[in-house]
Design a protein around this motif. Structure first.
Motif, PDB file in Angstrom:
ATOM      1  N   VAL A 281       5.916  -3.420   8.860  1.00  0.00           N
ATOM      2  CA  VAL A 281       4.568  -3.744   9.316  1.00  0.00           C
ATOM      3  C   VAL A 281       4.594  -3.497  10.816  1.00  0.00           C
ATOM      4  O   VAL A 281       5.294  -4.193  11.549  1.00  0.00           O
ATOM      5  N   LEU A 282       3.863  -2.471  11.239  1.00  0.00           N
ATOM      6  CA  LEU A 282       3.986  -1.987  12.610  1.00  0.00           C
ATOM      7  C   LEU A 282       2.677  -2.087  13.386  1.00  0.00           C
ATOM      8  O   LEU A 282       1.610  -1.766  12.852  1.00  0.00           O
ATOM      9  N   SER A 283       2.792  -2.464  14.632  1.00  0.00           N
ATOM     10  CA  SER A 283       1.647  -2.427  15.537  1.00  0.00           C
ATOM     11  C   SER A 283       1.457  -0.984  16.010  1.00  0.00           C
ATOM     12  O   SER A 283       2.345  -0.138  15.844  1.00  0.00           O
ATOM     13  N   ASP A 284       0.322  -0.716  16.629  1.00  0.00           N
ATOM     14  CA  ASP A 284       0.095   0.619  17.192  1.00  0.00           C
ATOM     15  C   ASP A 284       1.151   0.946  18.246  1.00  0.00           C
ATOM     16  O   ASP A 284       1.589   2.093  18.351  1.00  0.00           O
ATOM     17  N   GLU A 285       1.556  -0.059  19.012  1.00  0.00           N
ATOM     18  CA  GLU A 285       2.578   0.153  20.044  1.00  0.00           C
ATOM     19  C   GLU A 285       3.920   0.520  19.409  1.00  0.00           C
ATOM     20  O   GLU A 285       4.646   1.379  19.916  1.00  0.00           O
ATOM     21  N   GLU A 286       4.271  -0.129  18.307  1.00  0.00           N
ATOM     22  CA  GLU A 286       5.537   0.181  17.624  1.00  0.00           C
ATOM     23  C   GLU A 286       5.491   1.578  17.007  1.00  0.00           C
ATOM     24  O   GLU A 286       6.484   2.309  17.045  1.00  0.00           O
TER      25      GLU A 286
ATOM     26  N   SER B  59       4.503  -0.957   2.566  1.00  0.00           N
ATOM     27  CA  SER B  59       5.363  -2.026   2.050  1.00  0.00           C
ATOM     28  C   SER B  59       4.474  -2.939   1.209  1.00  0.00           C
ATOM     29  O   SER B  59       3.270  -2.719   1.100  1.00  0.00           O
ATOM     30  N   ASP B  60       5.086  -3.971   0.651  1.00  0.00           N
ATOM     31  CA  ASP B  60       4.292  -4.924  -0.130  1.00  0.00           C
ATOM     32  C   ASP B  60       3.241  -5.626   0.723  1.00  0.00           C
ATOM     33  O   ASP B  60       2.299  -6.200   0.192  1.00  0.00           O
ATOM     34  N   ALA B  61       3.372  -5.551   2.043  1.00  0.00           N
ATOM     35  CA  ALA B  61       2.367  -6.123   2.940  1.00  0.00           C
ATOM     36  C   ALA B  61       1.153  -5.198   3.112  1.00  0.00           C
ATOM     37  O   ALA B  61       0.131  -5.619   3.657  1.00  0.00           O
ATOM     38  N   THR B  62       1.253  -3.950   2.647  1.00  0.00           N
ATOM     39  CA  THR B  62       0.141  -3.000   2.741  1.00  0.00           C
ATOM     40  C   THR B  62      -0.960  -3.428   1.774  1.00  0.00           C
ATOM     41  O   THR B  62      -0.698  -3.567   0.577  1.00  0.00           O
ATOM     42  N   PRO B  63      -2.190  -3.622   2.272  1.00  0.00           N
ATOM     43  CA  PRO B  63      -3.284  -3.989   1.368  1.00  0.00           C
ATOM     44  C   PRO B  63      -3.459  -2.942   0.271  1.00  0.00           C
ATOM     45  O   PRO B  63      -3.397  -1.736   0.535  1.00  0.00           O
ATOM     46  N   ASN B  64      -3.649  -3.407  -0.950  1.00  0.00           N
ATOM     47  CA  ASN B  64      -3.900  -2.541  -2.110  1.00  0.00           C
ATOM     48  C   ASN B  64      -2.800  -1.497  -2.325  1.00  0.00           C
ATOM     49  O   ASN B  64      -3.083  -0.369  -2.722  1.00  0.00           O
ATOM     50  N   LEU B  65      -1.557  -1.882  -2.084  1.00  0.00           N
ATOM     51  CA  LEU B  65      -0.452  -0.931  -2.206  1.00  0.00           C
ATOM     52  C   LEU B  65      -0.383  -0.305  -3.597  1.00  0.00           C
ATOM     53  O   LEU B  65      -0.221   0.908  -3.728  1.00  0.00           O
ATOM     54  N   ASP B  66      -0.522  -1.110  -4.648  1.00  0.00           N
ATOM     55  CA  ASP B  66      -0.406  -0.559  -5.994  1.00  0.00           C
ATOM     56  C   ASP B  66      -1.495   0.470  -6.280  1.00  0.00           C
ATOM     57  O   ASP B  66      -1.234   1.509  -6.889  1.00  0.00           O
ATOM     58  N   GLU B  67      -2.721   0.219  -5.820  1.00  0.00           N
ATOM     59  CA  GLU B  67      -3.807   1.182  -6.007  1.00  0.00           C
ATOM     60  C   GLU B  67      -3.530   2.455  -5.216  1.00  0.00           C
ATOM     61  O   GLU B  67      -3.766   3.565  -5.694  1.00  0.00           O
TER      62      GLU B  67
ATOM     63  N   MET C 134      10.331   4.139  -3.607  1.00  0.00           N
ATOM     64  CA  MET C 134      11.419   3.802  -4.515  1.00  0.00           C
ATOM     65  C   MET C 134      11.387   2.297  -4.762  1.00  0.00           C
ATOM     66  O   MET C 134      10.459   1.601  -4.343  1.00  0.00           O
ATOM     67  N   GLU C 135      12.413   1.777  -5.414  1.00  0.00           N
ATOM     68  CA  GLU C 135      12.405   0.379  -5.857  1.00  0.00           C
ATOM     69  C   GLU C 135      12.223  -0.627  -4.721  1.00  0.00           C
ATOM     70  O   GLU C 135      11.688  -1.714  -4.933  1.00  0.00           O
ATOM     71  N   ASN C 136      12.614  -0.290  -3.511  1.00  0.00           N
ATOM     72  CA  ASN C 136      12.469  -1.242  -2.402  1.00  0.00           C
ATOM     73  C   ASN C 136      11.026  -1.344  -1.902  1.00  0.00           C
ATOM     74  O   ASN C 136      10.688  -2.284  -1.196  1.00  0.00           O
ATOM     75  N   ARG C 137      10.200  -0.360  -2.257  1.00  0.00           N
ATOM     76  CA  ARG C 137       8.761  -0.340  -1.912  1.00  0.00           C
ATOM     77  C   ARG C 137       8.527  -0.513  -0.403  1.00  0.00           C
ATOM     78  O   ARG C 137       7.601  -1.197   0.008  1.00  0.00           O
ATOM     79  N   GLN C 138       9.338   0.153   0.400  1.00  0.00           N
ATOM     80  CA  GLN C 138       9.191   0.092   1.853  1.00  0.00           C
ATOM     81  C   GLN C 138       9.526   1.452   2.443  1.00  0.00           C
ATOM     82  O   GLN C 138      10.564   2.027   2.118  1.00  0.00           O
ATOM     83  N   ILE C 139       8.639   1.925   3.329  1.00  0.00           N
ATOM     84  CA  ILE C 139       8.923   3.187   4.010  1.00  0.00           C
ATOM     85  C   ILE C 139       8.129   3.271   5.304  1.00  0.00           C
ATOM     86  O   ILE C 139       7.028   2.729   5.403  1.00  0.00           O
ATOM     87  N   VAL C 140       8.737   3.920   6.273  1.00  0.00           N
ATOM     88  CA  VAL C 140       8.052   4.355   7.484  1.00  0.00           C
ATOM     89  C   VAL C 140       8.397   5.826   7.641  1.00  0.00           C
ATOM     90  O   VAL C 140       9.563   6.209   7.536  1.00  0.00           O
ATOM     91  N   ALA C 141       7.377   6.649   7.874  1.00  0.00           N
ATOM     92  CA  ALA C 141       7.610   8.089   7.999  1.00  0.00           C
ATOM     93  C   ALA C 141       6.660   8.701   9.001  1.00  0.00           C
ATOM     94  O   ALA C 141       5.515   8.272   9.141  1.00  0.00           O
TER      95      ALA C 141
END
Length: 179
Positions: free
Chosen positions: A47-52, A82-90, A150-157
Motif C-alpha cells: 500500500v503505497l503513497s504517491d511519494e513512495e 494487494s488484499d488492501a486494494t478495493p475490489n481486488l477480486d473484481e 500468485m497465491e500471496n496476492r501482493q505485487i508492486v510493478a
C-alpha cells in the motif's frame, strides 16, 4: 528469479539464462534488475503513497529509461495490488481473461509476485511465467496473454507504455485455453 511452467507438459524452466532463452524463443523480452536497490522499507510494502511510488520510480530511473530508450516506451507508472486494494477480486477477474494489446505489455516487478499466462508457439502452447522482485518482462503486441497475482496476492510493478493513455485490452477467445 522467474520460473516457467509449460502447461501441456508440466515442464519447468529455471535459471536466468534458461528463462531468458526460452522467452526469447517465444518473442518475449526478459531482463532482471537488482531488487535490493529498493530501500528496505519499500521491499515488502504493497500500500503505497504517491511519494513512495515516486521513490520506486526514482530508484529504478536508470533501468526504466534504458528500457524505454531501447523499446520506444514513452510513459511509465506504478501499479500496486494487494488484499488492501478495493475490489481486488473484481479487478482480478477483469485481468484473468486472455487478451491482446496493440502495444507491448511490460512489467518490472519491484515487490511481491505475479504471473503471466502467455500463448506460445504451436509446439509449446500456453505457458506460465512466474515473476518476483527484479523480474522484467515485455509481452509483445498482439500476443495472447493475461496477468494475475500468485497465491500471496501482493505485487508492486513498474508498467511502461508507448501510448500515453496506456494499453487497451482486446479480448482473445481461444477454445484451447484452460485456466
Amino acid at each position: 528469479m522467474a520460473e516457467i511452467r509449460i502447461r501441456n507438459t508440466e515442464e519447468r524452466i529455471k535459471g536466468e539464462e534458461n528463462v531468458r532463452a526460452f522467452l526469447e524463443s517465444q518473442e518475449v523480452l526478459y531482463e532482471h534488475w537488482n531488487p535490493s536497490k529498493l530501500p528496505a522499507s519499500l521491499q515488502n510494502k504493497f500500500v503505497l503513497s504517491d511519494e513512495e511510488k515516486a521513490e520506486i520510480l526514482a530508484t529504478f530511473d536508470e533501468e526504466i529509461r534504458d528500457l524505454a530508450d531501447r523499446r520506444g516506451y514513452k510513459t511509465w507508472d506504478i501499479i500496486s495490488l494487494s488484499d488492501a486494494t478495493p475490489n481486488l477480486d473484481e479487478l482480478l477477474k477483469k485481468f484473468e481473461n486472455v487478451h491482446t494489446h496493440t502495444e507491448d505489455e511490460v512489467r518490472a516487478i519491484t515487490a511481491g509476485k505475479g504471473i503471466f499466462i502467455i500463448k506460445g508457439t504451436d509446439d509449446v502452447g500456453y505457458f506460465d511465467v512466474e515473476l518476483e522482485a527484479g523480474d522484467v518482462i515485455s509481452v509483445p503486441e498482439h500476443k495472447p496473454h493475461f496477468f494475475t497475482l500468485m497465491e500471496n496476492r501482493q505485487i508492486v510493478a513498474v508498467r511502461l507504455f508507448i501510448e500515453t493513455e496506456g494499453w487497451i485490452a482486446h479480448p482473445y477467445a481461444d477454445p484451447v485455453f484452460q485456466k
